[in-house]
Design a protein around this motif. Sequence first.
Motif, short mmCIF file in Angstrom:
data_model
loop_
_atom_site.label_atom_id
_atom_site.label_comp_id
_atom_site.label_asym_id
_atom_site.label_seq_id
_atom_site.Cartn_x
_atom_site.Cartn_y
_atom_site.Cartn_z
N GLU A 72 63.74 -11.64 -34.94
CA GLU A 72 64.48 -12.89 -35.04
C GLU A 72 65.90 -12.72 -35.60
OE1 GLU A 72 61.62 -12.61 -38.62
OE2 GLU A 72 61.64 -12.11 -36.49
N GLU A 101 64.25 -21.34 -35.22
CA GLU A 101 63.54 -20.54 -36.22
C GLU A 101 64.38 -20.30 -37.46
OE1 GLU A 101 61.16 -16.31 -36.81
OE2 GLU A 101 62.03 -16.77 -34.86
N LYS A 104 64.47 -24.21 -40.70
CA LYS A 104 63.35 -25.14 -40.57
C LYS A 104 63.82 -26.59 -40.63
CE LYS A 104 59.69 -22.03 -42.06
NZ LYS A 104 60.51 -20.81 -42.10
N LEU A 148 65.32 -17.70 -42.77
CA LEU A 148 64.44 -16.59 -42.45
C LEU A 148 63.96 -15.89 -43.72
CD1 LEU A 148 66.35 -14.91 -39.46
CD2 LEU A 148 64.46 -16.55 -39.38
N TYR A 267 58.00 -19.59 -29.28
CA TYR A 267 56.72 -19.49 -30.00
C TYR A 267 56.48 -20.82 -30.70
CZ TYR A 267 53.78 -17.84 -33.99
OH TYR A 267 52.81 -17.67 -34.96
N GLU A 281 55.47 -24.79 -36.91
CA GLU A 281 56.80 -24.18 -36.88
C GLU A 281 57.07 -23.66 -35.47
OE1 GLU A 281 56.84 -20.73 -39.41
OE2 GLU A 281 55.36 -19.66 -38.22
N PHE A 282 58.35 -23.48 -35.18
CA PHE A 282 58.77 -22.77 -33.97
C PHE A 282 59.36 -21.43 -34.37
CE2 PHE A 282 59.19 -27.15 -32.15
CZ PHE A 282 58.36 -26.97 -31.05
N ASN A 283 59.11 -20.41 -33.57
CA ASN A 283 59.81 -19.15 -33.70
C ASN A 283 60.56 -18.89 -32.41
OD1 ASN A 283 58.90 -18.60 -36.31
ND2 ASN A 283 57.05 -17.62 -35.56
N ALA A 284 61.65 -18.15 -32.52
CA ALA A 284 62.56 -17.98 -31.38
C ALA A 284 62.32 -16.67 -30.64
CB ALA A 284 64.01 -18.06 -31.88
#
Length: 421
Positions: A72, A101, A104, A148, A267, A281-284
């Motif tokens: 990330e 990501e 937040k 992060l 994600y 949550e979202f992850n990139a």
Amino acid sequence: MNVLLIGSGGREHALAWKISQSPLLQNFYALPGNPGIAEYAELVKNISIDDNAAVVKFAQEKNIDMVVVGPEAPLVNGLVDALEGAGIKSFGCKKDAAQLEGSKIFAKNLMKKYNIPTAKFEVFDNSDAAKNYIRKEGAPIVIKADGLAAGKGVIVAQNLDDALNAVDEMKNFGAAGSKIVVEEFMDGEEASILAFTDGKNIIPMVAAQDHKRLNDGDKGVNTGGMGAYAPAPVVTAEVAKLAEEKILKPIIAALNSEGITYKGCLYAGLMIVDGAPKVVEFNARFGDPETQAVLPLLESDLLEIMDACASGNLADKKISWRNESAVCVVLASGGYPKSYKKNLPIEGITKAKSLDALIFHAGTTEVDGKILTSGGRVLGVTVTAENIQAAIEKVYKCVDVISFENMHYRKDIAARALKNV
């Protein structure tokens, strides 16, 4: 195609393993890579993944057609922007999209604005105000660092004292914890849905379930992930459809409405509450260790899919999956996620491979032909089988032949799946 892979963990080893199977692949490089990735790609050690200009220069010198960004941090750091500015195709999202990501607060406010289901929340940059809100709301409650934090900036507090202490602990994450999100505790079962997207179209992968807690029975502290399995039975066909229609498609549309094009892997970390998914949550980028469980089930050409995402042609793609189950067990250093010994010799990798295991290197180094530990999460042991029960039995037989001093792993990865079958 000449391909450059960015990253050095288990996720990147899984990506390298799958990309290497593509007939489109010509020359393959990894920056910095690891001893497992070295089986497929030439490792590049003298460039930092944080040095965008140096990465672009290397890609130009090697006539790279596609850069695949694993972690990330380079996404949030604008690596894809720099590469695309130089006319180099990338699988990964630009800096503005990576905010999903990287912040937040950005993600939660976007979900609120566009009515995407998620937990109720408030944002704070003052610890006293955050604590007053927590006292009013009560526990259990969730405290998250805004930025992060290597997958560790989230504390699920079961009582009021832990919640108040968690606010103070956010300072340990530096700038990432200077602002925090306090949100309601969602009581359900977690699942992860990774999806390919070209900025307009989105194709979900098979759903997975991660195991964040350090010890069996979901006890102990949160980690980067102690194992995963796919597909996750909690994500029924109905839940998958709801996730696609209420979460995945709407978040891409929401970003487009804000003038942001999201390409790459999205994600979605979900909580399934009473049969309905909500966003945790979202992850990139690809999840770790979910990727190590999902990609072994992918029948289609990953590099071809990545090229379609980067080129905006995903609508033309049909993606096929094996009708099997996969389980990944993470072998960690004793003491992880806190302090641990390094440079410990690892035995049994070759034996585990002979038992039909995929061994993904996450924190290893090679010295004089010997593989040694170098990180908290050392290896991901993945197997596939006709069903989840068979995969569980098979993976632990493979784990049993691997050893290093103070090796720690969970013995209940995917056990929850059996309750949902």
